[in-house]
Design a protein around this motif. Sequence first.
Motif, short mmCIF file in Angstrom:
data_model
loop_
_atom_site.label_atom_id
_atom_site.label_comp_id
_atom_site.label_asym_id
_atom_site.label_seq_id
_atom_site.Cartn_x
_atom_site.Cartn_y
_atom_site.Cartn_z
N ARG A 107 0.90 -1.44 -0.49
CA ARG A 107 0.51 -0.05 0.08
C ARG A 107 1.14 1.91 0.57
O ARG A 107 0.51 2.98 -0.27
CB ARG A 107 -0.83 -0.13 1.35
CG ARG A 107 -1.97 -1.11 0.96
CD ARG A 107 -2.65 -0.99 2.44
NE ARG A 107 -2.00 -1.42 4.00
CZ ARG A 107 -1.95 -1.70 4.98
NH1 ARG A 107 -3.23 -2.43 4.70
NH2 ARG A 107 -1.27 -2.62 5.54
N MET A 108 1.76 1.66 0.70
CA MET A 108 3.49 2.22 -0.19
C MET A 108 3.58 3.09 -0.60
O MET A 108 4.25 1.95 -1.58
CB MET A 108 4.39 1.63 0.94
CG MET A 108 3.98 1.84 2.75
SD MET A 108 5.50 1.86 4.10
CE MET A 108 6.35 0.20 3.17
N ALA A 109 3.20 4.22 -1.56
CA ALA A 109 4.01 5.05 -2.19
C ALA A 109 4.72 6.15 -1.58
O ALA A 109 4.86 6.55 -0.84
CB ALA A 109 2.70 5.59 -3.27
N ARG A 110 5.69 6.14 -3.01
CA ARG A 110 6.53 6.80 -2.03
C ARG A 110 6.92 8.34 -3.31
O ARG A 110 6.90 8.37 -4.18
CB ARG A 110 7.91 6.61 -2.14
CG ARG A 110 8.43 5.50 -0.72
CD ARG A 110 9.73 5.60 -0.59
NE ARG A 110 9.41 4.12 0.79
CZ ARG A 110 9.36 3.47 0.97
NH1 ARG A 110 8.86 2.20 0.76
NH2 ARG A 110 9.60 2.76 2.40
N CYS A 111 7.09 9.13 -2.48
CA CYS A 111 7.04 10.68 -3.96
C CYS A 111 8.74 11.09 -3.22
O CYS A 111 8.88 11.23 -2.07
CB CYS A 111 6.69 12.05 -3.33
SG CYS A 111 6.43 13.23 -4.64
N PRO A 112 9.60 11.03 -4.19
CA PRO A 112 11.38 11.14 -4.25
C PRO A 112 11.11 12.55 -4.25
O PRO A 112 10.66 13.15 -4.81
CB PRO A 112 11.79 11.24 -5.40
CG PRO A 112 10.69 9.93 -6.17
CD PRO A 112 9.66 10.24 -5.95
N GLY A 113 12.27 13.00 -2.53
CA GLY A 113 13.03 14.09 -2.89
C GLY A 113 11.53 15.27 -2.37
O GLY A 113 11.93 16.80 -1.92
#
Length: 262
Positions: free
Chosen positions: A228-234
């Motif tokens: 379920r995790m999503a990451r937004c770089p920076g």
Amino acid sequence: MARLHLTFECQGARCGATLDNAPGTTGLLVVSGGNEIRAGAFNGQAHLAAQIATAGFPVFRFDRRGIGDSEGENRGFRKSRSDIAAALLAFRAIAPQVQRVVGFGNCDASSALMLAGGAGCDALILSNPWTIEDGEDDSPPPSAIRSRYLEKLKNPRELIRLISGQVDLKKLARGLLKAGRTQGTPSSLAEEMRQGLESFDGRSAILLAEADRTAQVFAERWDADDARMARCPGADHAYSSAEAQLWLRQQILATLRSQRVK
């Protein structure tokens, strides 16, 4: 899209709220984090609400008791279940076409939604969940420190600063000591949040801003394989850059569209 300011009752206290109306039958309930008013930092939540409503989804924002335009005692995020539930009822009453509601919160607002098992929402968007205990060191976790030092080692300017004596060696030593730890400190709050989310049977999305220490601490204390995790770089905690704002909006719209009533 029309914006309406209104009030609703929560256990005898009058609470301030705002509806950005739209014709959609799926709506977004925005839960504010910390002691932040419903407009958000630098009016960010108000702008986000307008954009989501323009896309066809009504958005309801509110001030928790004791915050902003709301009466009563501020009891903190751990005891905000009643505030969220009352806001949800008010949202459904003022926008009767809404059949499904997605709850969205950043920081301890997402923690509140998890602790409350969704608080009656049909789906959840949980951004940068807060897992840091009262009085606990909120510095970045070991993995984030190691990543930061590796980036510094790639930067010739940082190496020159080290060689020329411009770096505080005591501070560097403390950082290296913490970076050498294998994992962060356990958190009973994180475990309570895990149990609350396990009791929720709707769809959940967990969004992490990679440059945010709150998100970094959460990642240390959560299952790394959680799909379920999503990451937004920076991205920082408030998704303040234009690129991060676009990413956040796209993630929210994707969940809202997945909840459309057919």
